[in-house]
Scaffold this active site. Structure first.
Site, PDB file in Angstrom:
ATOM      1  CD  GLU A   1     -55.282-111.938 -21.193  1.00 60.77           C
ATOM      2  OE1 GLU A   1     -56.084-113.096 -21.506  1.00 60.77           O
ATOM      3  OE2 GLU A   1     -56.226-110.707 -20.796  1.00 60.77           O
TER       4      GLU A   1
ATOM      5  CD  GLU B   1     -52.994 -92.279 -30.982  1.00 59.01           C
ATOM      6  OE1 GLU B   1     -53.179 -90.724 -31.312  1.00 59.01           O
ATOM      7  OE2 GLU B   1     -53.972 -92.892 -29.799  1.00 59.01           O
TER       8      GLU B   1
END
Length: 321
Positions: free
Chosen positions: A235, A308
């Protein structure tokens, strides 16, 4: 060497914690299971990976890299006994950035009551404010954990039971300065789909929900949020006007003082994906070839949040995690 972004997953969200015993206990109370632990005594930190894993869970029994909706807790040795140590939760000035994790539940009234009965605190109870269909619990470090309902709120009003095995780690919220730049990055570079937009013109903010997997329906028959039963959503929250302020920036959680660390995408082919990111002109925090760890890379998004990048071991074996 090809990579297909449609096979990527928003695997986990990392937050730093002061006392792993207390934090693991909280997330297990929310129904999560400790599915992996990576200990790094030489570097003096440990990682704890929690996820929903019951037979009713969205990614039950999958390898941890082949899931969405994992919470990674990072513990740096010694913080638990340091009375001065505390994290920033991303919701206090001047360190706003990361906003919250969100768990969707079968019965929001019963879920909130269960947390309250166990002694956990709330940032916002169901009965607070105008929005009576969401609540925000506080984890042991003061991170906000939003609770939303998978069912119509009025339908569960008089039901006292809640089944934690049906819960989902639905989304992670981060604030963004410029929605156009962020949406372009997450769609064009990271390959996510925009599933839902919530415009709040009176309150001057918009919410954008992105994820992988199939397109979300525009609406459901019972009027419930059509993506409430999903995991691994992102979000983006945009407060109007930040995009035109040259001096405005959010705190990424990795600059001091620290808290939130990163989100992680697992990919079908790590080398090919990183080559694709290179072609897209991303800003790198860590290339695959940098440092000792050759199995992970870190990309920076437009607000300097860390992403990542890890191999999905189900699709191609690379590491013995």
């Amino acid at each position: 060497m090809a990579t297909d972004p449609a096979k990527y997953k928003l695997n986990h969200s990392m937050i730093r914690v002061k006392d792993p015993k207390q934090s693991v206990k909280f997330y297990e109370f929310l129904g999560m299971k400790l599915i992996n632990t990576i200990k790094n005594p030489d570097a003096k930190f440990d990682l704890y990976f929690l996820a929903y894993d019951s037979p009713k869970a969205a990614s039950h029994a999958n390898h941890w890299t082949d899931r969405e909706g994992i919470v990674e807790l990072t513990h740096n040795y010694g913080t638990e006994s340091d009375p001065e140590y505390k994290i920033v939760n991303g919701n206090t000035e001047p360190y706003k950035g990361f906003g919250h994790l969100c768990v969707s539940v079968d019965n929001i009234q019963a879920a909130c009551q269960r947390l309250e009965d166990a002694g956990y605190k709330f940032q916002k109870k169901l009965t607070d404010g105008r929005m009576r269909s969401i609540a925000f619990a506080l984890d042991p470090d003061g991170y906000w954990v939003e609770l939303i309902s998978q069912n119509p709120v009025e339908a569960t009003e008089n039901i006292k039971e809640t089944d934690v095995e049906t819960y989902r780690m639905n989304h992670t919220m981060i604030r963004v300065k410029d929605p156009e730049k962020s949406l372009k990055f997450y769609q064009d570079v990271m390959g996510m789909k925009l599933h839902r937009i919530s415009e709040n013109k009176d309150a001057k903010f918009n919410l954008y929900f992105l994820g992988y997997g199939p397109d979300a329906p525009k609406q459901t028959a019972n009027g419930v949020n059509p993506i409430a039963d999903r995991e691994g959503l992102l979000e983006l929250t945009w407060n109007y006007g930040t995009e035109t302020d040259p001096n405005f920036k959010y705190h990424n959680g990795n600059d001091q003082p620290q808290g939130f660390g990163h989100i992680c995408m697992t990919v079908d082919d790590l080398d090919a994906a990183c080559s694709r990111f290179e072609e897209k002109g991303v800003n790198w925090k860590k290339r695959l070839t940098d440092g000792r760890m050759k199995n992970i890379a870190f990309v920076l998004d437009p607000d300097n949040y860390w992403i990542e990048i890890v191999q999905n071991e189900k699709l191609k074996q690379r590491s013995n995690w």
